[in-house]
Design a protein around this motif. Structure first.
Motif, PDB file in Angstrom:
ATOM      1  N   GLN A   1      -8.794   9.653 -71.067  1.00 41.59           N
ATOM      2  CA  GLN A   1      -9.864   9.090 -70.245  1.00 41.59           C
ATOM      3  C   GLN A   1     -11.154   8.904 -71.046  1.00 41.59           C
ATOM      4  O   GLN A   1     -11.566   9.790 -71.782  1.00 41.59           O
ATOM      5  CB  GLN A   1     -10.115  10.072 -69.095  1.00 41.59           C
ATOM      6  N   LEU A   2     -11.767   7.720 -70.880  1.00 37.89           N
ATOM      7  CA  LEU A   2     -13.070   7.437 -71.489  1.00 37.89           C
ATOM      8  C   LEU A   2     -14.124   7.376 -70.388  1.00 37.89           C
ATOM      9  O   LEU A   2     -13.899   6.747 -69.343  1.00 37.89           O
ATOM     10  CB  LEU A   2     -13.041   6.089 -72.219  1.00 37.89           C
ATOM     11  N   ASP A   3     -15.261   8.039 -70.616  1.00 43.53           N
ATOM     12  CA  ASP A   3     -16.376   7.966 -69.668  1.00 43.53           C
ATOM     13  C   ASP A   3     -17.559   7.274 -70.331  1.00 43.53           C
ATOM     14  O   ASP A   3     -17.970   7.647 -71.440  1.00 43.53           O
ATOM     15  CB  ASP A   3     -16.784   9.370 -69.210  1.00 43.53           C
ATOM     16  N   TYR A   4     -18.069   6.251 -69.653  1.00 44.14           N
ATOM     17  CA  TYR A   4     -19.235   5.512 -70.132  1.00 44.14           C
ATOM     18  C   TYR A   4     -20.404   5.732 -69.168  1.00 44.14           C
ATOM     19  O   TYR A   4     -20.217   6.167 -68.025  1.00 44.14           O
ATOM     20  CB  TYR A   4     -18.943   4.009 -70.198  1.00 44.14           C
TER      21      TYR A   4
ATOM     22  N   LYS B   1     -12.368  -3.783 -77.055  1.00 46.40           N
ATOM     23  CA  LYS B   1     -11.483  -3.937 -75.888  1.00 46.40           C
ATOM     24  C   LYS B   1     -10.998  -2.585 -75.371  1.00 46.40           C
ATOM     25  O   LYS B   1      -9.843  -2.442 -74.959  1.00 46.40           O
ATOM     26  CB  LYS B   1     -10.271  -4.833 -76.222  1.00 46.40           C
ATOM     27  N   CYS B   2     -11.874  -1.569 -75.415  1.00 42.84           N
ATOM     28  CA  CYS B   2     -11.528  -0.234 -74.927  1.00 42.84           C
ATOM     29  C   CYS B   2     -12.216   0.004 -73.588  1.00 42.84           C
ATOM     30  O   CYS B   2     -13.430  -0.167 -73.473  1.00 42.84           O
ATOM     31  CB  CYS B   2     -11.938   0.843 -75.933  1.00 42.84           C
ATOM     32  N   GLU B   3     -11.412   0.413 -72.584  1.00 44.53           N
ATOM     33  CA  GLU B   3     -11.917   0.501 -71.221  1.00 44.53           C
ATOM     34  C   GLU B   3     -12.287   1.931 -70.845  1.00 44.53           C
ATOM     35  O   GLU B   3     -11.534   2.871 -71.106  1.00 44.53           O
ATOM     36  CB  GLU B   3     -10.852  -0.025 -70.253  1.00 44.53           C
ATOM     37  N   GLY B   4     -13.460   2.093 -70.223  1.00 41.12           N
ATOM     38  CA  GLY B   4     -13.904   3.393 -69.740  1.00 41.12           C
ATOM     39  C   GLY B   4     -14.543   3.252 -68.374  1.00 41.12           C
ATOM     40  O   GLY B   4     -14.836   2.138 -67.917  1.00 41.12           O
TER      41      GLY B   4
ATOM     42  N   ILE C   1     -19.953   8.383 -73.301  1.00 45.04           N
ATOM     43  CA  ILE C   1     -20.370   9.743 -72.945  1.00 45.04           C
ATOM     44  C   ILE C   1     -19.320  10.770 -73.361  1.00 45.04           C
ATOM     45  O   ILE C   1     -19.626  11.813 -73.915  1.00 45.04           O
ATOM     46  CB  ILE C   1     -20.634   9.845 -71.416  1.00 45.04           C
ATOM     47  N   SER C   2     -18.043  10.471 -73.065  1.00 48.63           N
ATOM     48  CA  SER C   2     -16.985  11.414 -73.470  1.00 48.63           C
ATOM     49  C   SER C   2     -15.673  10.687 -73.685  1.00 48.63           C
ATOM     50  O   SER C   2     -15.432   9.613 -73.109  1.00 48.63           O
ATOM     51  CB  SER C   2     -16.818  12.520 -72.427  1.00 48.63           C
TER      52      SER C   2
END
Length: 655
Positions: free
Chosen positions: A640-643, A587-590, A632-633
């Motif tokens: 911030q999460l990047d997918y 349940k982690c949003e990116g 990705i990061s």
């Protein structure tokens, strides 16, 4: 500053002061956002007059006038500081020190005398409180806490609280005042109250809770009638209006619940000791006591101050076990309460309460606060048992007060109100729901509520359940505190207030005080109540922002371990610059940015479909779609999460 105008109208504009909020950009320029003036006022840094980002100020117009393009002004006075405590580091000088703030927006260095360093040394990370600041002088401050350099999590959690305007340390005089409150309850005080100490009473709370706001008492009056008491910690007995305890509680307005801590509204002496309804201790309470038939009909109620003695402290899991297994300590009483709660719940939904299902995602943390797993908490019958009796108490108090009139006018009271859905947000949602076969009656608010409930029932267990629930919630107005009683749409109550959590919410303290005035028939008209409601609503939003930021930080910290890994996800939001994906497992949003999709197609946003659609291929990324992503990061500084979208066999078949 500005030039004089012979024209009187213009001069009047120049002399007027307008209330607003100062917003400082990252470059240092300021704008006062003022509803009374009607447009933003540009303020240069030299004209801030000690004001900082987020402060409520009075601004004087020095150039231009309303409706004439850019208007410039200067801050005449600071009405209220958003933040007085700041994170940063100490730089030692010769016989003195400076504090350099580490904030997103620029602010001047703060002078700290040696006597006010509280053990801080050169280059130490600290939190400083500004104690004095006069125009044309440097601000002066004191170190209130030296931070542990190695504990990054602690520093970030404190920064989140501070940047949202929540103090993290109670002033010394507030702690002393709470320490002076007596442990024992005088017999004279008990004599003024209804005594419930010999009636079966218990609390039901999360397993790790320390501040027990509410207790339930139960007894059989006769075969077809129960007496059920909802007993709430009597905070207003200890926190008197105008006292420093009261001022501090109002300033904070709410407790803030972060993944690894609670930043409390009241000192622990009050919240965890004196007012917490701990088992086997006499406690002062404010109660709503009901006579209820086995069919769930409320025959009568009584409101007033009481004294209780809790016999047992349950965790929600204990009560759930009794409900599931139909036996356990005080099992008979728990099962009766459970049956009544479910009856109340059915009645509520039948009368128009909107039944959104609630799922809470919590992090499992190690001893250093590092997230090591995810816990999904769903609302079960044990939670609903407490929820229904709290709702009953809250609406009974609000209904009781709403009937009181002075000179044919209802009295000001801090109602909890919730407006009907926003028509602009509702229209695209109704069209979207229709694609899944759900039809909405939008002629009346009641029709909308009934349509929502029908959809929520039909969608259970279907792939589109999550997306329709999430989008449905987004069409809803935000519940706020107000003296203007328009009712609570989401709950379907014409009268509602917050009465049941005074340890963690200031409006409940106001409710207790005003209810007592009504019961004593000694009603004072509180002029500032409307302003207090607005302030508490604003602080509630700030607490939610803090909780969101802290959870986001924990998500990023958790997913840092998985950079380069692939996961299944669900599209949770769509924008012109990309789409958000929530991983199924964590349940982690990116964010999947539009740039990362360029090689596949030229995508554009179709708002009515909540989708990004490729011009050439027609491939769509729609909210609620299941897709595969790669991490990705994970940027902790930006939270911030990047997918990146992974074109996999399962993804390619989904369009």
């Amino acid at each position: 500053m500005g030039h004089k105008h012979p024209d009187k109208k213009k001069k009047k504009t120049t002399d007027s002061l307008y209330r607003g909020t100062l917003e400082v950009t990252r470059s240092g320029m300021g704008f006062v956002i003022s509803k009374t003036f009607g447009q933003d006022v540009l303020v240069r840094p030299n004209d801030f007059n000690t004001a900082m980002h987020g402060d409520t100020v009075l601004v004087k117009i020095t150039r231009g006038q309303a409706g004439s393009g850019r208007v410039q002004g200067e801050v005449e006075a600071v009405v209220e500081r958003k933040q007085t405590d700041f994170p940063g580091h100490i730089e030692m000088g010769d016989g003195f020190a400076f504090f350099v703030a580490e904030t997103a927006r620029p602010m001047p260095d703060v002078y700290v005398s040696r006597a006010k360093l509280n053990g801080a040394a050169d280059k130490d990370r600290v939190i400083v409180r500004i104690t004095e600041w006069n125009k044309n002088k440097k601000p002066q401050g004191e170190v209130i806490q030296v931070l542990d350099e190695s504990d990054e999590n602690d520093r970030v959690m404190k920064e989140i609280l501070l940047e949202n305007g929540f103090p993290i340390v109670f002033p010394e005089d507030v702690l002393l005042a709470s320490g002076r409150l007596p442990d024992s309850i005088p017999s004279a005080e008990i004599g003024k109250r209804k005594d419930f100490r010999n009636i079966l009473t218990f609390t039901i709370d999360p397993a790790d809770a320390k501040d027990f706001d509410d207790a339930i008492s139960f007894r059989v009056i006769k075969d077809d009638l129960y007496e059920i008491g909802v007993h709430i910690a009597d905070v207003s007995h200890y926190v008197q209006p105008g006292s420093i305890l009261d001022e501090e509680a109002y300033h904070r307005a709410t407790s803030v619940y972060l993944p690894d801590r609670v930043n409390p509204m009241l000192p622990e002496r009050i919240s965890n000791e004196l007012c917490s309804l701990r088992p086997n201790e006499d406690k002062l309470t404010f109660s709503a006591v009901f006579s209820i038939s086995p069919k769930g009909e409320v025959k009568d109620y009584w409101l007033g101050r009481t004294v209780i003695h809790s016999d047992h402290r349950y965790a929600y899991e204990d009560v759930q076990k009794i409900i599931d297994e139909k036996q356990g300590e005080y099992g008979k009483e728990i099962l009766i309460l459970h049956d009544l709660a479910q009856r109340f719940r059915k009645q509520r939904i039948k009368k128009g309460a909107i039944n959104f299902s609630s799922v809470e995602v919590r992090f499992k943390l190690d001893e250093k606060g590092k997230p090591v797993g995810i816990v999904i908490k769903e609302s079960r019958e044990s939670h609903q048992l407490i929820e229904e009796f709290m709702l009953l108490a809250n609406r009974t108090v609000a209904t009781h007060v709403s009937k009181i009139k002075i000179k044919k006018k209802t009295i000001p009271f801090p109602y909890r109100i919730h407006d009907t859905p926003d028509k602009e947000k509702l229209a695209p949602f109704v069209l979207f729901a229709k694609k899944y076969g759900h039809h909405f009656d939008t002629k009346t608010p009641e029709g909308i509520a009934a349509s929502f409930n029908l959809m929520l029932r039909d969608v259970q267990g279907k792939p589109e359940q999550h997306v329709l629930e999430q989008l449905g919630i987004r069409t809803m107005a935000k519940a706020v505190y107000s003296t203007e009683n328009i009712g609570h749409y989401g709950l379907g109550f014409p009268n509602y207030c917050h009465f049941t959590s005074p340890i963690r919410r200031y409006p409940d303290v106001l409710t207790h005080r005003l209810l007592q005035e009504v019961l004593d028939e000694n009603i004072q008209i509180h002029q500032k109540l409307d302003e207090q409601c607005k302030y508490c609503s604003e602080r509630e939003r700030a607490a939610m922002d803090s909780e969101r930021s802290a959870n986001k930080y924990k998500q990023v910290e958790f997913m840092k371990e998985f950079v380069g890994d692939e996961f299944d996800g669900v599209i949770s939001g769509v924008a012109g610059f990309g789409f958000w994906v929530e991983t199924v497992e964590h349940k982690c949003e990116g964010l999947v940015s539009l740039n990362s999709l360029m090689e596949y197609d030229d995508f554009r946003l179709i708002e009515a479909d909540y989708a990004l659609v490729g011009r050439r291929s027609g491939r769509s990324f729609r909210m609620g779609d299941k897709i595969r992503i790669k991490v990705i990061s994970a940027n902790l500084a930006k939270r911030q999460l990047d997918y990146e979208w992974v074109l996999s066999p399962s993804a390619s078949s989904k369009s």
